[in-house]
Write a protein that holds these residues in place. Structure first.
Motif, PDB file in Angstrom:
ATOM      1  N   ARG A 192       0.850  -1.188   0.000  1.00 20.57           N
ATOM      2  CA  ARG A 192       0.000   0.000   0.000  1.00 20.57           C
ATOM      3  C   ARG A 192       0.886   1.238   0.000  1.00 20.57           C
ATOM      4  N   LEU A 193       0.389   2.293  -0.584  1.00 18.95           N
ATOM      5  CA  LEU A 193       1.032   3.592  -0.433  1.00 18.95           C
ATOM      6  C   LEU A 193       0.673   4.140   0.943  1.00 18.95           C
ATOM      7  N   PRO A 194       1.596   4.836   1.599  1.00 18.75           N
ATOM      8  CA  PRO A 194       1.279   5.387   2.935  1.00 18.75           C
ATOM      9  C   PRO A 194       0.027   6.262   2.884  1.00 18.75           C
ATOM     10  N   GLY A 195      -0.984   5.831   3.619  1.00 17.40           N
ATOM     11  CA  GLY A 195      -2.239   6.574   3.634  1.00 17.40           C
ATOM     12  C   GLY A 195      -2.978   6.549   2.321  1.00 17.40           C
ATOM     13  N   GLY A 196      -2.541   5.681   1.419  1.00 18.47           N
ATOM     14  CA  GLY A 196      -3.129   5.667   0.081  1.00 18.47           C
ATOM     15  C   GLY A 196      -3.755   4.326  -0.266  1.00 18.47           C
ATOM     16  N   PRO A 197      -3.942   4.087  -1.568  1.00 18.55           N
ATOM     17  CA  PRO A 197      -4.684   2.900  -2.013  1.00 18.55           C
ATOM     18  C   PRO A 197      -3.857   1.619  -1.917  1.00 18.55           C
ATOM     19  N   HIS A 198      -4.603   0.538  -1.985  1.00 17.55           N
ATOM     20  CA  HIS A 198      -4.020  -0.806  -2.031  1.00 17.55           C
ATOM     21  C   HIS A 198      -3.385  -1.020  -3.408  1.00 17.55           C
ATOM     22  N   LEU A 199      -2.139  -1.529  -3.423  1.00 19.63           N
ATOM     23  CA  LEU A 199      -1.420  -1.724  -4.681  1.00 19.63           C
ATOM     24  C   LEU A 199      -1.507  -3.153  -5.210  1.00 19.63           C
ATOM     25  N   GLY A 200      -1.875  -4.075  -4.353  1.00 17.24           N
ATOM     26  CA  GLY A 200      -1.995  -5.461  -4.805  1.00 17.24           C
ATOM     27  C   GLY A 200      -1.202  -6.420  -3.945  1.00 17.24           C
ATOM     28  N   GLY A 201      -1.578  -7.702  -4.040  1.00 16.17           N
ATOM     29  CA  GLY A 201      -0.892  -8.749  -3.298  1.00 16.17           C
ATOM     30  C   GLY A 201       0.245  -9.347  -4.100  1.00 16.17           C
ATOM     31  N   LEU A 202       1.269  -9.809  -3.377  1.00 14.62           N
ATOM     32  CA  LEU A 202       2.443 -10.422  -4.003  1.00 14.62           C
ATOM     33  C   LEU A 202       2.795 -11.698  -3.271  1.00 14.62           C
ATOM     34  N   ASP A 203       3.379 -12.626  -4.014  1.00 10.75           N
ATOM     35  CA  ASP A 203       3.805 -13.885  -3.400  1.00 10.75           C
ATOM     36  C   ASP A 203       5.144 -13.750  -2.695  1.00 10.75           C
ATOM     37  N   ARG A 217      -2.441  -4.151 -15.172  1.00 10.30           N
ATOM     38  CA  ARG A 217      -2.643  -2.876 -14.478  1.00 10.30           C
ATOM     39  C   ARG A 217      -1.815  -2.807 -13.200  1.00 10.30           C
ATOM     40  N   LYS A 218      -1.814  -3.897 -12.450  1.00 11.53           N
ATOM     41  CA  LYS A 218      -1.048  -3.905 -11.206  1.00 11.53           C
ATOM     42  C   LYS A 218       0.445  -3.777 -11.493  1.00 11.53           C
ATOM     43  N   ARG A 219       0.905  -4.500 -12.503  1.00  7.98           N
ATOM     44  CA  ARG A 219       2.328  -4.437 -12.841  1.00  7.98           C
ATOM     45  C   ARG A 219       2.730  -3.024 -13.268  1.00  7.98           C
ATOM     46  N   GLU A 220       1.937  -2.388 -14.112  1.00 13.32           N
ATOM     47  CA  GLU A 220       2.261  -1.036 -14.578  1.00 13.32           C
ATOM     48  C   GLU A 220       2.291  -0.041 -13.418  1.00 13.32           C
ATOM     49  N   HIS A 221       1.331  -0.198 -12.512  1.00 10.36           N
ATOM     50  CA  HIS A 221       1.284   0.711 -11.366  1.00 10.36           C
ATOM     51  C   HIS A 221       2.531   0.551 -10.497  1.00 10.36           C
ATOM     52  N   LEU A 222       2.907  -0.700 -10.191  1.00  8.03           N
ATOM     53  CA  LEU A 222       4.078  -0.936  -9.350  1.00  8.03           C
ATOM     54  C   LEU A 222       5.358  -0.460 -10.033  1.00  8.03           C
ATOM     55  N   GLU A 223       5.456  -0.690 -11.327  1.00  9.84           N
ATOM     56  CA  GLU A 223       6.679  -0.293 -12.020  1.00  9.84           C
ATOM     57  C   GLU A 223       6.792   1.225 -12.133  1.00  9.84           C
ATOM     58  N   ARG A 224       5.671   1.938 -12.189  1.00  6.42           N
ATOM     59  CA  ARG A 224       5.734   3.408 -12.154  1.00  6.42           C
ATOM     60  C   ARG A 224       6.282   3.907 -10.819  1.00  6.42           C
ATOM     61  N   LEU A 225       6.114   3.093  -9.777  1.00  7.78           N
ATOM     62  CA  LEU A 225       6.640   3.435  -8.458  1.00  7.78           C
ATOM     63  C   LEU A 225       8.088   2.976  -8.279  1.00  7.78           C
ATOM     64  N   GLY A 226       8.667   2.388  -9.328  1.00  4.69           N
ATOM     65  CA  GLY A 226      10.056   1.942  -9.253  1.00  4.69           C
ATOM     66  C   GLY A 226      10.246   0.529  -8.753  1.00  4.69           C
ATOM     67  N   ILE A 227       9.170  -0.249  -8.683  1.00  3.21           N
ATOM     68  CA  ILE A 227       9.237  -1.638  -8.219  1.00  3.21           C
ATOM     69  C   ILE A 227       9.314  -2.574  -9.425  1.00  3.21           C
ATOM     70  N   THR A 228      10.317  -3.437  -9.448  1.00  2.00           N
ATOM     71  CA  THR A 228      10.455  -4.427 -10.519  1.00  2.00           C
ATOM     72  C   THR A 228       9.538  -5.603 -10.226  1.00  2.00           C
ATOM     73  N   VAL A 229       8.716  -5.971 -11.191  1.00  2.00           N
ATOM     74  CA  VAL A 229       7.753  -7.054 -11.009  1.00  2.00           C
ATOM     75  C   VAL A 229       8.135  -8.225 -11.905  1.00  2.00           C
ATOM     76  N   ILE A 230       8.237  -9.406 -11.309  1.00  2.49           N
ATOM     77  CA  ILE A 230       8.556 -10.633 -12.049  1.00  2.49           C
ATOM     78  C   ILE A 230       7.355 -11.558 -11.976  1.00  2.49           C
ATOM     79  N   HIS A 231       6.864 -11.953 -13.130  1.00  5.07           N
ATOM     80  CA  HIS A 231       5.780 -12.942 -13.195  1.00  5.07           C
ATOM     81  C   HIS A 231       6.386 -14.303 -13.510  1.00  5.07           C
ATOM     82  N   VAL A 232       6.005 -15.303 -12.745  1.00  7.96           N
ATOM     83  CA  VAL A 232       6.513 -16.661 -12.927  1.00  7.96           C
ATOM     84  C   VAL A 232       5.322 -17.604 -13.004  1.00  7.96           C
ATOM     85  N   THR A 233       5.306 -18.479 -14.009  1.00 12.59           N
ATOM     86  CA  THR A 233       4.244 -19.475 -14.112  1.00 12.59           C
ATOM     87  C   THR A 233       4.631 -20.729 -13.339  1.00 12.59           C
ATOM     88  N   PRO A 234       3.654 -21.475 -12.841  1.00 14.25           N
ATOM     89  CA  PRO A 234       3.965 -22.740 -12.160  1.00 14.25           C
ATOM     90  C   PRO A 234       4.775 -23.701 -13.037  1.00 14.25           C
TER      91      PRO A 234
END
Length: 362
Positions: free
Chosen positions: A265-276, A310-327
C-alpha cells in the motif's frame, strides 16, 4: 472350401502371436483375403470374429486391452486405413519387458483423425484414480465433428471441431491430458471421482491447472456443481504446489529471503496489490501467474490478464520491478527462473530508488 477349412495364414504370416491381432476388413482385403473368406472366418465358431463394424479380431477368444484399443482406433479411422502395414511390421505391440533398454518402444501405428480420450486415455497415462482398461465397458475415441460415425460396441465416439495434437503412449495416439480429463469428466457424476482425477493430474505433474480449467470451460462443464467444487480443489492444489516450488527455488539457489505473501500500500493511500514474494531493499516483487479462466461468475482470461497488467504497470511506475513466474516454469526451469530473480536483485543498485510503500501481511 467349407467353413471348417482353415484359411491359409500365408497373407498374414508376418503377424506374430505377440502382436495385437486386429485388422480392418479393408486391410485384410489388401492382404489378399477375399470378402467371402472374411465372412466365413467370422461366422459363429469360426477362427476370427467381427469385433466392431469393419474391424476383425483374428482369434476367437476375448480381446486383450491392447486389442480393444487398436480396434476402437481402427473403427474410428478405418475409412483411411486401406493400405496393409509393411511386411515385417504389422500392428505394433507393447514391449514384453519393462527393464530399461530391454526392448525398443513400439512403432506408432498411424490412425488418421482418431485418438483415445477419456478414462481410457487417463489409464494409459498411468492415473491411479482411473479405472483399469479391462474394467472399462467403453473406450472413448476422439474424432472430427463431421466424421460420419456412431458409437457401437465398446467404441464411444466423441466429436470435436478441432483435433488436438495427440501424444504417443505405448505406440497409440492419445489425447493430451487436459482434453482427456474434460472428456472423462463429461461422463462422470460422482464428485469424489472427478476431484481425484483432477487432483492427480496436477500432483502427478501431468498438466497445469489452467490447462484443465480451459478445457472444462470449452466443454461447458463449469455449470455442474460437482465439477466446480473439484475445480476449486484443483486450483488450491496447484497453488500449493507452485508455492512449494517457489520456496524451494529461493532456498536451493541461494537467493536472499524475501517477505512472503504480502500486500503493498502507499502510505495513507490505495491498495497496490498482493504479491507472493517481495524483496523490500531491492524493490523486487514476484507474483505467481496462476490465472484460471472460467465461465459464470468468474473472470475470464482477458479480464485476469488485464488485472495483472494494471497492477504491474502501477508498481513499475513506483520503481518496483515485477517478475511474473508461471507454475510450469518453476517446475521445469527452476534454475533459469532463479537467475531471472537474481539478475533483478543485482540490478536494483543501478536504478533510481523506489517509492516508499507499506508492506502488510496478506
Amino acid at each position: 472350401m467349407n467353413h471348417n477349412t482353415p484359411l491359409s495364414p500365408r497373407p498374414l504370416s508376418h503377424l506374430s502371436d505377440a502382436q495385437p491381432r486386429v485388422l480392418s476388413t479393408a486391410q485384410l482385403r489388401a492382404h489378399g483375403v477375399a470378402n467371402a473368406e472374411i465372412n466365413q472366418q467370422c461366422r459363429p465358431g469360426g477362427a476370427w470374429q467381427q469385433f466392431l463394424p469393419g474391424v476383425c479380431l483374428l482369434h476367437p477368444g476375448p480381446p486383450t486391452s491392447e486389442e480393444r484399443l487398436h480396434a476402437v482406433l481402427m473403427y474410428a479411422a478405418r475409412s483411411s486405413l486401406r493400405e496393409p502395414a509393411p511386411r515385417g511390421q504389422g500392428i505394433p505391440a507393447q514391449p514384453a519387458a519393462t527393464e530399461p533398454g530391454a526392448q525398443e518402444p513400439p512403432t506408432p501405428q498411424r490412425y488418421p483423425d482418431a485418438m483415445i480420450t477419456g478414462l481410457a486415455a487417463l489409464a494409459l497415462y498411468g492415473f491411479s484414480s482411473a479405472p483399469s482398461l479391462l474394467s472399462l465397458d467403453r473406450i472413448d475415441v476422439l474424432v472430427p465433428r463431421l466424421r460420419r460415425l456412431r458409437s457401437t460396441g465398446c467404441a464411444r465416439i466423441v466429436r470435436t471441431p478441432a483435433l488436438p495434437k495427440p501424444e504417443q503412449v505405448t505406440g497409440l495416439p492419445v489425447a493430451p491430458v487436459p482434453r482427456a480429463l474434460a472428456d472423462a469428466v463429461a461422463e462422470l457424476s460422482e464428485a469424489g471421482i472427478v476431484r481425484r482425477l483432477l487432483t492427480e493430474a496436477v500432483r502427478g505433474g501431468h498438466c497445469e491447472p489452467t490447462a484443465v480449467v480451459r478445457e472444462l470451460t470449452q466443454a461447458r462443464l463449469l455449470n455442474r456443481p460437482h465439477v466446480v467444487d473439484a475445480v476449486d480443489t484443483l486450483l488450491a492444489e496447484g497453488r500449493a504446489i507452485a508455492e512449494d516450488h517457489l520456496y524451494r527455488m529461493v532456498r536451493e539457489h541461494g537467493l536472499p529471503d524475501p517477505v512472503w505473501n504480502v500486500d503493498l500500500r502507499l502510505p495513507g493511500g490505495p491498495h497496490l496489490g498482493g504479491l507472493d514474494a517481495y524483496w523490500p531493499e531491492q524493490a523486487v516483487a514476484l507474483e505467481l501467474d496462476t490465472r484460471a479462466p472460467r465461465q459464470g461468475p468468474w473472470q475470464d482470461d482477458d479480464a485476469l490478464w488485464s488485472e495483472y497488467a494494471r497492477k504491474r504497470e502501477h508498481l513499475e511506475r513506483l520503481g518496483i520491478t515485477v517478475i511474473h513466474v508461471t507454475p510450469r516454469k518453476l517446475r521445469d526451469a527452476m534454475e533459469q527462473q532463479a537467475a531471472v530473480v537474481r539478475t533483478a536483485l543485482m540490478a536494483a543498485c543501478d536504478r533510481d530508488p523506489a517509492a516508499y510503500v507499506v508492506v502488510l501481511p496478506r
